[in-house]
Write a protein that holds these residues in place. Structure first.
Motif, mmCIF file in Angstrom:
data_model
loop_
_atom_site.group_PDB
_atom_site.id
_atom_site.type_symbol
_atom_site.label_atom_id
_atom_site.label_comp_id
_atom_site.label_asym_id
_atom_site.label_seq_id
_atom_site.Cartn_x
_atom_site.Cartn_y
_atom_site.Cartn_z
ATOM 1 N N ASN A 194 0.812 -1.223 0.000
ATOM 2 C CA ASN A 194 0.000 0.000 0.000
ATOM 3 C C ASN A 194 0.839 1.264 0.000
ATOM 4 O O ASN A 194 0.474 2.271 -0.614
ATOM 5 N N ASP A 195 1.968 1.244 0.698
ATOM 6 C CA ASP A 195 2.808 2.442 0.787
ATOM 7 C C ASP A 195 3.340 2.861 -0.585
ATOM 8 O O ASP A 195 3.490 4.060 -0.866
ATOM 9 N N LEU A 196 3.622 1.869 -1.431
ATOM 10 C CA LEU A 196 4.220 2.166 -2.736
ATOM 11 C C LEU A 196 3.193 2.577 -3.788
ATOM 12 O O LEU A 196 3.560 2.998 -4.888
ATOM 13 N N THR A 197 1.903 2.466 -3.462
ATOM 14 C CA THR A 197 0.868 2.908 -4.406
ATOM 15 C C THR A 197 0.137 4.151 -3.897
ATOM 16 O O THR A 197 -0.894 4.534 -4.460
ATOM 17 N N LYS A 198 0.662 4.756 -2.837
ATOM 18 C CA LYS A 198 0.096 6.012 -2.371
ATOM 19 C C LYS A 198 0.422 7.128 -3.362
ATOM 20 O O LYS A 198 1.496 7.132 -3.994
ATOM 21 N N ILE A 199 -0.478 8.072 -3.500
ATOM 22 C CA ILE A 199 -0.262 9.186 -4.424
ATOM 23 C C ILE A 199 0.997 9.952 -4.053
ATOM 24 O O ILE A 199 1.775 10.358 -4.923
ATOM 25 N N SER A 200 1.225 10.147 -2.755
ATOM 26 C CA SER A 200 2.396 10.904 -2.314
ATOM 27 C C SER A 200 3.687 10.222 -2.755
ATOM 28 O O SER A 200 4.629 10.886 -3.214
ATOM 29 N N TYR A 201 3.738 8.893 -2.640
ATOM 30 C CA TYR A 201 4.947 8.162 -3.038
ATOM 31 C C TYR A 201 5.156 8.255 -4.551
ATOM 32 O O TYR A 201 6.261 8.533 -5.025
ATOM 33 N N MET A 202 4.089 8.037 -5.324
ATOM 34 C CA MET A 202 4.222 8.031 -6.784
ATOM 35 C C MET A 202 4.516 9.430 -7.323
ATOM 36 O O MET A 202 5.244 9.583 -8.302
ATOM 37 N N ALA A 203 3.953 10.442 -6.683
ATOM 38 C CA ALA A 203 4.245 11.813 -7.110
ATOM 39 C C ALA A 203 5.741 12.087 -6.974
ATOM 40 O O ALA A 203 6.372 12.664 -7.875
ATOM 41 N N ASN A 204 6.316 11.669 -5.874
ATOM 42 C CA ASN A 204 7.746 11.858 -5.646
ATOM 43 C C ASN A 204 8.569 11.025 -6.623
ATOM 44 O O ASN A 204 9.559 11.515 -7.189
ATOM 45 N N LYS A 205 8.149 9.785 -6.866
ATOM 46 C CA LYS A 205 8.892 8.896 -7.764
ATOM 47 C C LYS A 205 8.925 9.431 -9.190
ATOM 48 O O LYS A 205 9.949 9.342 -9.871
ATOM 49 N N PHE A 206 7.809 10.022 -9.652
ATOM 50 C CA PHE A 206 7.719 10.476 -11.040
ATOM 51 C C PHE A 206 7.887 11.984 -11.186
ATOM 52 O O PHE A 206 7.559 12.560 -12.221
ATOM 53 N N ASN A 207 8.415 12.617 -10.117
ATOM 54 C CA ASN A 207 8.718 14.052 -10.165
ATOM 55 C C ASN A 207 7.513 14.906 -10.556
ATOM 56 O O ASN A 207 7.603 15.774 -11.437
#
Length: 286
Positions: A194-207
């Protein structure tokens, strides 16, 4: 023919033929076919491909296939039996095998034919294949753990190659299309966490900012990130209800739900029945 097994969950067959005698047929579960030697044609679901030494084919459930042998050929088949999906079998790293197989099953972009598009990955897989065969033959201490880890690695590399093969299959994709493919691929690969599919995580990952990635995803797919993740999880739940003996509580835990009731509530929205009723109906209709 040589045959090796790992708790009958993972079975290896080695064949050598001058002529393929079997009729076109299918299997219930996944199978990886390594071409050890020879050449000819391999037909999968009516599509004919030329094969040669070192090719690697993936057969998904219900795929129909047969070979036409031109030059004496040898094959190694890695077969995943229904016991892989049984909670009664204590197999090292079974969870990771299941996750990789589900990624292949639910990946919408499987392209028939030789599954390896990067020759360096092909070399790695063949090296691992050789390790698996040696461990089977010698059965030294920890051989089961070594084989299990090796198979998980092979499946991961195949998943990567199928994803890359599809991404390069459409030569007209734009940069934006490539990014949405990357985001979708990230979700599929990490849907269990779940942590890796949070919007906050993905926003950071994809700049991207959280609002930007949310609106971009919605525009590209017609769904919110949360809707897509939930729908994808429901596919996995349905698959595990159909093909495994896991309890509803175990499936809820595996897919990151807080408890069985949370999973049941979500499942009802998509299937208009509880997971228990869904499984009960499956048993009745068999």
């Amino acid at each position: 023919m040589n045959r090796y097994t790992l708790h009958e969950t993972f079975v290896v067959h080695q064949y050598s033929f001058d002529k393929w005698e079997a009729e076109p047929h299918n299997h219930n579960y996944f199978e990886i076919i390594f071409v050890e030697k020879g050449s000819g044609y391999h037909t999968i679901n009516g599509i004919r491909f030329r094969y040669r030494k070192n090719d690697i084919f993936l057969l998904a459930p219900e795929d129909t296939h047969h070979f036409e042998i031109e030059k004496h050929s040898g094959f190694t088949h890695f077969k995943f039996t229904e016991l892989l999906f049984s909670s009664k079998v204590n197999l090292p790293d079974r969870k990771y095998w299941l996750q990789r197989i589900e990624q292949l099953l639910h990946h919408p972009n499987i392209i028939p034919g030789d599954v390896i598009s990067h020759e360096d990955d092909r070399s790695i897989i063949w090296d691992i294949h050789n390790v698996v065969m040696e461990e089977f033959k010698n059965e030294k201490i920890y051989y089961q753990e070594i084989i299990s880890n090796a198979i998980s690695t092979i499946l991961s590399i195949i998943v990567r190659n199928i994803s890359d093969k599809y991404s390069s299959h459409n030569r007209n994709v734009s940069i934006n299309d490539s990014r949405i493919d990357q985001i979708l691929g990230h979700i599929r690969q990490n849907v269990y966490d779940n942590d890796l599919t949070k919007i906050s995580y993905m926003a950071n990952k994809f700049n991207m900012s959280q609002s930007s990635i949310s609106s971009y995803f919605k525009k590209a797919t017609g769904e919110s990130i949360h809707q897509y993740v939930t729908k994808y999880k429901m596919k996995l739940v349905e698959y595990r209800l159909q093909n495994t003996e896991f309890t509803i509580a175990e499936i809820a835990y595996q897919l990151g739900y807080t408890d069985e009731s949370h999973l049941t509530k979500t499942f009802k929205k998509y299937f208009s029945m509880s997971p228990k009723q869904y499984r009960k109906d499956l048993a009745v209709n068999k």
